[in-house]
Design a protein around this motif. Structure first.
Motif, mmCIF file in Angstrom:
data_model
loop_
_atom_site.group_PDB
_atom_site.id
_atom_site.type_symbol
_atom_site.label_atom_id
_atom_site.label_comp_id
_atom_site.label_asym_id
_atom_site.label_seq_id
_atom_site.Cartn_x
_atom_site.Cartn_y
_atom_site.Cartn_z
ATOM 1 N N SER A 29 -10.963 75.921 17.378
ATOM 2 C CA SER A 29 -11.945 77.208 17.432
ATOM 3 C C SER A 29 -13.882 76.360 16.895
ATOM 4 N N ALA A 30 -13.356 75.061 15.660
ATOM 5 C CA ALA A 30 -14.272 74.387 15.207
ATOM 6 C C ALA A 30 -13.846 73.791 14.771
ATOM 7 N N VAL A 31 -14.673 72.556 13.488
ATOM 8 C CA VAL A 31 -13.951 71.507 12.546
ATOM 9 C C VAL A 31 -14.386 71.986 11.595
ATOM 10 N N LEU A 32 -14.408 72.187 10.372
ATOM 11 C CA LEU A 32 -14.511 72.160 9.059
ATOM 12 C C LEU A 32 -14.467 70.803 8.139
ATOM 13 N N THR A 33 -15.244 70.304 7.910
ATOM 14 C CA THR A 33 -14.781 69.047 6.275
ATOM 15 C C THR A 33 -15.162 69.372 5.670
ATOM 16 N N THR A 34 -14.556 68.196 4.502
ATOM 17 C CA THR A 34 -15.049 68.874 3.010
ATOM 18 C C THR A 34 -15.504 67.736 2.291
ATOM 19 N N ASN A 35 -15.709 66.601 2.718
ATOM 20 C CA ASN A 35 -16.119 65.827 2.259
ATOM 21 C C ASN A 35 -16.448 65.673 0.241
ATOM 22 N N ASN B 210 -16.987 62.239 -1.358
ATOM 23 C CA ASN B 210 -16.661 61.156 -0.419
ATOM 24 C C ASN B 210 -16.827 61.984 0.914
ATOM 25 N N PRO B 211 -17.438 60.762 1.695
ATOM 26 C CA PRO B 211 -17.412 61.647 3.334
ATOM 27 C C PRO B 211 -16.569 61.582 4.365
ATOM 28 N N ASP B 212 -16.020 62.285 4.819
ATOM 29 C CA ASP B 212 -15.239 62.720 5.989
ATOM 30 C C ASP B 212 -15.941 61.870 6.927
ATOM 31 N N ASP B 213 -15.098 61.576 7.521
ATOM 32 C CA ASP B 213 -15.814 60.655 9.425
ATOM 33 C C ASP B 213 -16.487 61.127 10.638
ATOM 34 N N ALA B 214 -17.840 61.733 9.508
ATOM 35 C CA ALA B 214 -18.499 62.496 10.630
ATOM 36 C C ALA B 214 -19.318 62.380 11.687
ATOM 37 N N PRO B 215 -19.249 61.206 12.400
ATOM 38 C CA PRO B 215 -19.764 60.614 13.256
ATOM 39 C C PRO B 215 -18.423 61.170 13.844
ATOM 40 N N ARG B 216 -17.035 60.367 14.210
ATOM 41 C CA ARG B 216 -16.628 60.836 14.956
ATOM 42 C C ARG B 216 -15.561 62.064 14.737
ATOM 43 N N LEU B 217 -16.066 62.313 13.958
ATOM 44 C CA LEU B 217 -15.454 64.301 14.063
ATOM 45 C C LEU B 217 -16.312 64.873 15.258
ATOM 46 N N ARG B 218 -17.872 64.080 14.859
ATOM 47 C CA ARG B 218 -19.130 64.984 15.855
ATOM 48 C C ARG B 218 -18.978 64.745 17.188
ATOM 49 N N ALA B 219 -18.282 63.757 17.613
ATOM 50 C CA ALA B 219 -18.046 63.085 18.462
ATOM 51 C C ALA B 219 -16.794 64.159 19.393
ATOM 52 N N LYS B 220 -16.169 64.567 18.900
ATOM 53 C CA LYS B 220 -14.611 65.227 18.777
ATOM 54 C C LYS B 220 -15.201 66.066 19.411
ATOM 55 N N CYS B 221 -15.960 67.039 18.405
ATOM 56 C CA CYS B 221 -16.360 68.201 18.632
ATOM 57 C C CYS B 221 -17.164 68.545 19.796
ATOM 58 N N ASP B 222 -18.091 67.447 19.899
ATOM 59 C CA ASP B 222 -18.911 67.926 21.250
ATOM 60 C C ASP B 222 -17.466 67.844 22.663
ATOM 61 N N ALA B 223 -17.071 66.025 22.493
ATOM 62 C CA ALA B 223 -16.066 65.937 23.996
ATOM 63 C C ALA B 223 -15.973 67.689 24.083
ATOM 64 N N LEU B 224 -15.032 68.706 23.073
ATOM 65 C CA LEU B 224 -14.092 69.904 23.026
ATOM 66 C C LEU B 224 -15.059 70.922 22.753
ATOM 67 N N ARG B 225 -16.312 70.956 23.110
ATOM 68 C CA ARG B 225 -17.786 72.084 22.837
ATOM 69 C C ARG B 225 -16.685 72.739 22.386
ATOM 70 N N ILE B 226 -16.668 72.662 20.532
ATOM 71 C CA ILE B 226 -16.945 73.471 19.317
ATOM 72 C C ILE B 226 -17.829 72.858 18.510
#
Length: 410
Positions: free
Chosen positions: A80-86, A90-106
């Motif tokens: 239902s959602a993804v929660l990063t920790t950073n 040190n950043p999580d891979d937000a660009p790829r996670l953003r694309a993944k969440c957009d594709a899943l509509r979460i």
């Protein structure tokens, strides 16, 4: 903060409070949230308090970022959602996670408590998610306050109303305690009374953590989860280390937070310099293909340099803590303690090992998280020179790299 992130921000008394508000707003009741198992247990309890099911993600072992490629397809489809920790900034891979969440509509939610000055993909951490939360206790050093930001400016009013409904009235005693705390802590440091202070707190029953993780209290937690979503039912877990987390902030507190925030850029510059110094040591690890570069990426994640695989020499992030990797962490912690340097922000064991399948879905590949949790020595970059001297004098050995990864530089 609106200027730094380029999005609307709402002040909250703590990052954990802001995260609860975000989870309640963006996630359906009973939803499943992918998160990092190397994280503060308070965040785990906030997810449970919001009436959600934590799902532990596989991690890159050298930076503890979510390993996007190791998450099974069927698991992605259940979220239902993804929660990063950073973690540590040190950043999580937000660009790829953003694309993944957009594709899943979460929704993608970013926990930026450690990452107020970090960037990934050319943008600040916190500017990728539908919402992000930050702490003003970490880099800012205010030991109170935080903010919740949102990508949709039209949601600001609704989020403010939710915060108002959940906040508890401020207390004069809490404000006065907050005001005198810095002076009391300075006195303890100056008189070298840290050990006596800890012993007194333990004797009075005021220590909420004897170990890295707080006591789970499974039976009580089960009842709290049954009452969720309810922040009050989970209060005894969520409040640990910060009892004022949902109190309205008074003028004394807000004034000090504002003064601290005025110096944020100076602190970030000093942290960046210390980070670069620590990453040049033999206890730091370059990522694959980045040998010898300061701030090289970890195993496919965004990495401490935040370059995202561009091939350019990355710039060291102003990390809140720099994870060094030592063979005997307990011995290194003891050596540092003898010099008055306290190591905090350890997250061992990972959350799925700590809580078990009764309260979370276990990671499909837990080895990376376990290795990181066991070997990472989080170092304050503002004390870089002191820590390096202690580690050298104590003969601290670098940890052996996990199988298949590059050996430690040195």
């Amino acid at each position: 903060m609106r200027g730094r992130l380029g999005r609307e921000c709402v002040y909250v008394p703590s990052c954990r409070f802001g995260l609860f508000v975000a989870l309640r707003h963006w996630c359906p009741p009973g939803g499943r949230v992918l998160m990092s198992p190397v994280n503060d247990d308070v965040i785990f309890f906030v997810v449970l308090a919001a009436g959600l099911r934590p799902v532990q993600a596989p991690l890159n072992p050298l930076d503890a970022s979510i390993d996007v490629d190791a998450v099974p397809d069927e698991l992605w489809g259940s979220l239902s959602a993804v929660l990063t920790t950073n973690l540590y900034g040190n950043p999580d891979d937000a660009p790829r996670l953003r694309a993944k969440c957009d594709a899943l509509r979460i929704p993608l939610l970013e926990d930026g408590a450690h990452a107020i000055g970090s960037e990934v993909g050319g943008r600040p951490v916190g500017s990728w998610g539908d919402a992000s939360v930050f702490s003003l206790s970490k880099h800012v050093g205010a030991k109170a306050g935080g903010f919740l930001s949102c990508a949709d400016p039209g949601l600001r009013e609704a989020l403010e109303k939710t915060c108002e409904d959940l906040l508890l009235p401020g207390r004069l005693t809490a404000e006065l305690a907050y005001t005198v705390r810095p002076y009391a802590e300075a006195a303890v440091r100056g008189l070298r009374l840290r050990r006596a202070a800890w012993a007194t707190m333990r004797m009075l029953g005021l220590m909420e953590r004897e170990e890295i993780r707080m006591p789970l209290r499974a039976e009580d937690l089960g009842r709290a989860v049954g009452a969720a979503p309810d922040l009050t039912a989970s209060d005894s877990w969520v409040r640990v280390d910060l009892h004022d987390y949902r109190l309205r902030s008074g003028g004394l507190r807000l004034g000090r937070i504002g003064r601290k925030l005025d110096h944020l850029d100076e602190v970030l510059a000093a942290c960046r310099a210390g980070t670069e110094q620590l990453l040049s040591t033999r206890w730091a690890r370059p990522g694959p293909g980045r040998a010898g570069e300061v701030g090289g990426a970890g195993m496919g994640g965004a990495g401490v340099g935040g370059a995202g695989g561009s091939g350019a020499r990355p710039v060291a992030q102003p990390l809140f803590r720099v994870p060094l990797f030592v063979a005997d962490r307990d011995a290194s912690i003891a050596a540092l303690a003898r010099r008055g340097i306290v190591v905090g922000y350890l997250y061992d064991p990972p959350l799925d090992d700590y809580a078990g399948a009764g309260f979370t879905d276990l990671s499909p590949d837990p080895d990376g998280a376990r290795w990181f949790a066991r070997h990472a020595l989080p170092v304050d970059p503002l004390r870089a020179r002191q820590v390096i001297d202690v580690l050298e004098e104590s003969g601290a050995r670098p940890a052996e790299a996990p199988g298949g990864l590059e050996p430690t530089r040195g």
